[in-house]
Design a protein around this motif. Sequence first.
Motif, PDB file in Angstrom:
ATOM      1  N   VAL A 118       0.836  -1.204   0.000  1.00 29.39           N
ATOM      2  CA  VAL A 118       0.000   0.000   0.000  1.00 29.39           C
ATOM      3  C   VAL A 118       0.869   1.251   0.000  1.00 29.39           C
ATOM      4  N   GLU A 119       1.966   1.247   0.730  1.00 30.53           N
ATOM      5  CA  GLU A 119       2.873   2.397   0.735  1.00 30.53           C
ATOM      6  C   GLU A 119       3.468   2.620  -0.649  1.00 30.53           C
ATOM      7  N   LEU A 129       4.303  -1.857 -16.971  1.00 32.29           N
ATOM      8  CA  LEU A 129       3.172  -1.087 -16.457  1.00 32.29           C
ATOM      9  C   LEU A 129       3.634   0.250 -15.878  1.00 32.29           C
ATOM     10  N   ALA A 130       4.786   0.251 -15.238  1.00 30.06           N
ATOM     11  CA  ALA A 130       5.312   1.481 -14.637  1.00 30.06           C
ATOM     12  C   ALA A 130       5.594   2.550 -15.690  1.00 30.06           C
ATOM     13  N   GLY A 131       5.785   2.145 -16.926  1.00 31.52           N
ATOM     14  CA  GLY A 131       6.043   3.100 -17.986  1.00 31.52           C
ATOM     15  C   GLY A 131       4.791   3.794 -18.516  1.00 31.52           C
ATOM     16  N   ASP A 132       3.639   3.317 -18.117  1.00 38.37           N
ATOM     17  CA  ASP A 132       2.373   3.923 -18.554  1.00 38.37           C
ATOM     18  C   ASP A 132       2.101   5.157 -17.696  1.00 38.37           C
ATOM     19  N   LYS A 133       1.841   6.290 -18.331  1.00 39.67           N
ATOM     20  CA  LYS A 133       1.622   7.554 -17.599  1.00 39.67           C
ATOM     21  C   LYS A 133       0.450   7.480 -16.621  1.00 39.67           C
ATOM     22  N   ARG A 134      -0.527   6.654 -16.919  1.00 44.17           N
ATOM     23  CA  ARG A 134      -1.729   6.568 -16.071  1.00 44.17           C
ATOM     24  C   ARG A 134      -1.534   5.703 -14.828  1.00 44.17           C
ATOM     25  N   THR A 135      -0.495   4.900 -14.808  1.00 42.61           N
ATOM     26  CA  THR A 135      -0.303   3.935 -13.723  1.00 42.61           C
ATOM     27  C   THR A 135      -0.179   4.599 -12.356  1.00 42.61           C
ATOM     28  N   ALA A 136       0.587   5.660 -12.253  1.00 39.26           N
ATOM     29  CA  ALA A 136       0.775   6.320 -10.951  1.00 39.26           C
ATOM     30  C   ALA A 136      -0.561   6.765 -10.366  1.00 39.26           C
ATOM     31  N   ASP A 137      -1.429   7.313 -11.205  1.00 47.40           N
ATOM     32  CA  ASP A 137      -2.748   7.736 -10.717  1.00 47.40           C
ATOM     33  C   ASP A 137      -3.585   6.544 -10.265  1.00 47.40           C
ATOM     34  N   HIS A 138      -3.529   5.452 -11.022  1.00 51.17           N
ATOM     35  CA  HIS A 138      -4.271   4.243 -10.629  1.00 51.17           C
ATOM     36  C   HIS A 138      -3.762   3.711  -9.284  1.00 51.17           C
ATOM     37  N   CYS A 139      -2.449   3.712  -9.128  1.00 51.79           N
ATOM     38  CA  CYS A 139      -1.845   3.202  -7.891  1.00 51.79           C
ATOM     39  C   CYS A 139      -2.235   4.070  -6.689  1.00 51.79           C
ATOM     40  N   ARG A 140      -2.142   5.371  -6.855  1.00 53.19           N
ATOM     41  CA  ARG A 140      -2.492   6.272  -5.750  1.00 53.19           C
ATOM     42  C   ARG A 140      -3.968   6.145  -5.384  1.00 53.19           C
ATOM     43  N   ARG A 158      -5.799   3.466  -5.708  1.00 53.65           N
ATOM     44  CA  ARG A 158      -5.980   2.198  -4.995  1.00 53.65           C
ATOM     45  C   ARG A 158      -5.489   2.331  -3.553  1.00 53.65           C
ATOM     46  N   ALA A 159      -4.405   3.024  -3.340  1.00 53.66           N
ATOM     47  CA  ALA A 159      -3.877   3.207  -1.978  1.00 53.66           C
ATOM     48  C   ALA A 159      -4.871   3.962  -1.103  1.00 53.66           C
TER      49      ALA A 159
END
Length: 88
Positions: free
Chosen positions: A4-5, A52-63, A65-66
Motif C-alpha cells: 500500500v505504501e 506497467l510502470a512506464g504507462d503515464k496513467r499507472t501512478a494515478d491508478h496506484c495512488r 488504490r492506496a
Amino acid sequence: LVLVESLACGTPVVGSRDGAIPEIIDRPEVGRLFEGEEEGALAKAILETLELAGDKRTADHCRARAEDFSIDRCVTAHEDLYRELLAR
C-alpha cells in the motif's frame, strides 16, 4: 503495508497470490500477481509490472488504490463492523 505504501507513491507492485496480497493487487492497473514459488512466474510478473510502470496513467491508478486503505477509511470500516456486530 509495504504494498500500500508503494501504491501511495504511485509505484505498481508485484505480489504472490497468497494471503491478503490479492486483496491489495485486485486489478491489473496497479500490479501483477504470481502463483506459487516458480521463478518463471515471478520473473514474468516483474517484467509486466516494469512495463506497467512506464504507462503515464499507472501512478494515478496506484495512488487511487492506496486511498482505499487510508486511515480514515479503515477506521470507518471498523466502526461500521463493530456497530453491525453489536446490533446482532
